[in-house]
Write a protein that holds these residues in place. Structure first.
Motif, PDB file in Angstrom:
ATOM      1  N   SER A  88       0.828  -1.430   0.143  1.00  0.00           N
ATOM      2  CA  SER A  88       0.109  -0.033  -0.015  1.00  0.00           C
ATOM      3  C   SER A  88       0.815   1.194  -0.082  1.00  0.00           C
ATOM      4  CB  SER A  88      -0.947  -0.184   1.168  1.00  0.00           C
ATOM      5  OG  SER A  88      -1.777  -1.148   1.222  1.00  0.00           O
ATOM      6  N   GLU A  92       2.150   1.694  -3.395  1.00  0.00           N
ATOM      7  CA  GLU A  92       1.203   2.088  -4.445  1.00  0.00           C
ATOM      8  C   GLU A  92       1.148   3.666  -3.891  1.00  0.00           C
ATOM      9  OE1 GLU A  92      -2.023  -0.364  -3.683  1.00  0.00           O
ATOM     10  OE2 GLU A  92      -1.361  -1.758  -4.965  1.00  0.00           O
ATOM     11  N   TYR A  93       1.023   4.139  -2.959  1.00  0.00           N
ATOM     12  CA  TYR A  93       0.903   5.654  -2.549  1.00  0.00           C
ATOM     13  C   TYR A  93       2.239   6.257  -3.100  1.00  0.00           C
ATOM     14  CZ  TYR A  93       0.456  10.015   0.063  1.00  0.00           C
ATOM     15  OH  TYR A  93       0.094  11.088   0.481  1.00  0.00           O
ATOM     16  N   CYS A 149       3.969   5.599  -5.844  1.00  0.00           N
ATOM     17  CA  CYS A 149       3.782   5.677  -7.101  1.00  0.00           C
ATOM     18  C   CYS A 149       2.663   6.905  -7.397  1.00  0.00           C
ATOM     19  CB  CYS A 149       3.399   4.250  -7.676  1.00  0.00           C
ATOM     20  SG  CYS A 149       4.848   3.364  -7.595  1.00  0.00           S
ATOM     21  N   ASP A 150       1.716   6.972  -6.608  1.00  0.00           N
ATOM     22  CA  ASP A 150       0.652   7.880  -6.835  1.00  0.00           C
ATOM     23  C   ASP A 150       1.188   9.090  -6.639  1.00  0.00           C
ATOM     24  OD1 ASP A 150      -1.312   6.082  -7.147  1.00  0.00           O
ATOM     25  OD2 ASP A 150      -2.355   5.964  -5.225  1.00  0.00           O
ATOM     26  N   ARG A 208       3.347  14.668  -6.638  1.00  0.00           N
ATOM     27  CA  ARG A 208       2.006  14.907  -6.501  1.00  0.00           C
ATOM     28  C   ARG A 208       1.372  14.645  -5.040  1.00  0.00           C
ATOM     29  NH1 ARG A 208       2.278  12.070 -11.515  1.00  0.00           N
ATOM     30  NH2 ARG A 208       1.651  10.268 -10.317  1.00  0.00           N
ATOM     31  N   PRO A 235      -1.515  13.569  -3.471  1.00  0.00           N
ATOM     32  CA  PRO A 235      -3.179  12.829  -4.106  1.00  0.00           C
ATOM     33  C   PRO A 235      -4.237  13.562  -2.967  1.00  0.00           C
ATOM     34  CG  PRO A 235      -1.478  11.089  -3.602  1.00  0.00           C
ATOM     35  CD  PRO A 235      -0.985  12.397  -3.272  1.00  0.00           C
ATOM     36  N   SER A 247      -4.611  17.149  -4.778  1.00  0.00           N
ATOM     37  CA  SER A 247      -4.782  16.964  -6.189  1.00  0.00           C
ATOM     38  C   SER A 247      -3.676  18.165  -6.832  1.00  0.00           C
ATOM     39  CB  SER A 247      -6.115  17.129  -6.730  1.00  0.00           C
ATOM     40  OG  SER A 247      -6.998  16.336  -6.250  1.00  0.00           O
TER      41      SER A 247
END
Length: 183
Positions: free
Chosen positions: A83, A86-87, A89-90, A114, A116, A119
């Motif tokens: 997890s 993935e964060y 990568c986000d 970025r 998330p 935004s």
């Protein structure tokens, strides 16, 4: 007598034509029956192959599930680390960088990150990102950006951006933690 002979000839020819048509129809029926039997046999073969493939697939699935169960047993942090990866990568970190972070190694990033939650993209230069164990963090880990928790770092950058643009920013609401008493 001539009429009778002519009539017999016509009947004979008609019978011959009729018999020939019946023969052709019977041959067509026989051919279609043979084709039907061949198709039924082919369907049976395909059904058997399908059942065998399904059994192989289920066996492979069970083996993979057993491996996943062993990984989860031996490395209980795996799901949490995935997890966090993935964060990362986000946030715009390449997968190779995310691998470094979840291996608890510091990663120095220049370019854009970025957020998330907001935004937004924030420019960074030689910014350190690392994941460390934190019993109070989500899943027992905390992501730090320049030695600050990631959510606080992003919040600070967001407030700075909005202030520069002249927009009022609401203060962050304090997090109320409720403690349960175990009896």
């Amino acid at each position: 007598a001539a009429a009778e002979v002519g009539s017999n000839i016509v009947e004979g020819i008609g019978a011959m034509i009729g018999i020939s048509r019946v023969k052709r129809q019977q041959q067509e029926i026989d051919r279609l029956n043979a084709e039907n039997a061949a198709l039924h046999e082919q369907i049976g073969t395909l059904n058997r192959a399908n059942r065998e493939e399904k059994a192989r697939h289920e066996q492979a699935e069970q083996q993979l599930q057993a491996k996943l169960d062993r990984i989860e047993h031996w490395l209980p942090d795996t799901q949490t680390l995935i997890s966090w990866g993935e964060y990362c990568c986000d946030m715009g970190i390449p997968e190779s960088g995310a691998r470094e972070i979840i291996a608890m190694k510091p990663l120095y990033v220049s370019g854009e990150l970025r957020a998330p939650e907001y935004s937004r993209r924030f420019d960074v230069s030689n910014t350190e990102i690392r994941l460390q164990r934190d019993p109070n963090g989500p899943g027992g880990f905390q992501l730090l950006i320049d030695r600050q928790p990631a959510h606080a770092w992003f919040r600070q950058r967001y407030v700075e951006l909005m202030t520069r643009l002249g927009y009022p920013v609401r203060p962050e609401r304090p997090v109320i933690r409720r403690h349960t008493i175990k009896r």
